[in-house]
Design an enzyme around this catalytic site. Sequence first.
Site, short mmCIF file in Angstrom:
data_model
loop_
_atom_site.label_atom_id
_atom_site.label_comp_id
_atom_site.label_asym_id
_atom_site.label_seq_id
_atom_site.Cartn_x
_atom_site.Cartn_y
_atom_site.Cartn_z
CG HIS A 1 -1.42 1.17 -4.16
ND1 HIS A 1 -0.99 1.08 -5.65
CD2 HIS A 1 -1.55 -0.25 -3.93
CE1 HIS A 1 -1.43 -0.16 -6.29
NE2 HIS A 1 -1.92 -0.94 -5.02
CD GLU B 1 -3.09 -1.54 0.73
OE1 GLU B 1 -2.96 0.13 -0.80
OE2 GLU B 1 -3.19 -2.47 0.12
#
Length: 450
Positions: free
Chosen positions: A26, A23
């Site tokens: 991202h 994550e």
Amino acid sequence: MFEIIRNIGAFIMALGILVAVHEWGHFIIARKCGVKVLRFSIGFGKPLYKRITSTGMEFVIAAIPLGGYVRMLDSRVDDVAEQDKAESFDIQPVWKRFAIVAAGPGINFLFAILILMVVAMIGQDKAKPFIGEINPESYMAATGIEVGDRITAVDGAKTKTWQAVNIEFMRFIGGDNIPLSVEKPNGQAVSYEMKMPNWEFDPELDNMFTSIGFEPFRTKPSKIIALVLPGGPSAQAGLQENDEILKLNGTFMDEWGQIVDYVKPRANETIEVEVLRNGGSMLFSVTLGEVKTATGTDGRLGISSQVAAYPEAYYFHDKSGPFDALVKGTQETWRLMTLTVEMLGKFINGDVAVKNLSGPISIAQGAGMSASYGIIVFLGFLALISVNLGIINLLPLPMLDGGHLMYFIAEWITGKPVPDAVQEVGFRIGGVLLFTLMAVAIFNDINRIT
């Protein structure tokens, strides 16, 4: 109980690290592309920890550690003020959206390179792939390879360690032959084509090397206990490291092989184990465990024996400087990536059975077992799962990163976004497929432990 707690703890640690890394990929590219991030969540469900960062982003650690997400400002689902529209994900050029989504899997691969680079810099002793035993009625024996030969390459890929041999052999599951290169004890290099027209290998029940017909060279084990598996039959009975096994059910044991042969057919039976400890004998009652094999159910004590030191010619200390470690980490990560893709292909065409699909329970067991063997083995496990996580997320299934990338590629080609109705149908189909795979994996996990 200790084993269960260890597995759960190692699983949460491993998955938490990998989800956070994924994550973060991202997140960091979204920030670099000027997109506002509203929430960074590690896990799903009820928040266990929450704080608001200086940028107004919500950072959350949630109760269910089976994934995570980065929620970005998006005018399709959010009421976006006029001054914030430039930071909305959906209005970004397609190349920026592509980069943001691809960064998750990409960072998983970079993380694996970093881990394997660290492992290479730490260094460890590794066994060279010398053949120890050969089944006279096997593929290996029919090829002409002999005990004492060292496997130097498989289909042209160099194999300095048994791990490398194992990885290369996995590529040939479902195949009919394996090209091998070996070095004879006199130094002569010889190439063979090992014919395997009826090779059947089930990783759930069998050892790959045994199924081919050989065993790696190992030094002779003694009757002295080197490791007691936490939570295993011997640990529960009170056996300890450095105990020397004298008798089983009153029968003298002359060597380790005799102990193995005695225990193997007695799964779940209770036996008397007499050991030598601190100069005196002690008697323990041990209820044997069980392990599934290709031929049935075998008994197990849950211990390993002390073995003599390897001859110097049979192992090497593998340690690299920073640059060489980076090269090695990159090469090993690429090999894991290509192997994962090949194994997915074998799963699709049926060479690897559906029952071999693993879920969170098997991953937890793998994490716990690797953690029990030390930091280097645990780091290697992290690298493997990180690569797998990256590859799985690149599958062209809506709901996964690969599905989004597929839509972006279509938009790139056509010059306009894929219609929302089409995307919605794709997400539903992808969701069904994804949850079906998860259900099968969890069902397989439950079958393995029942």
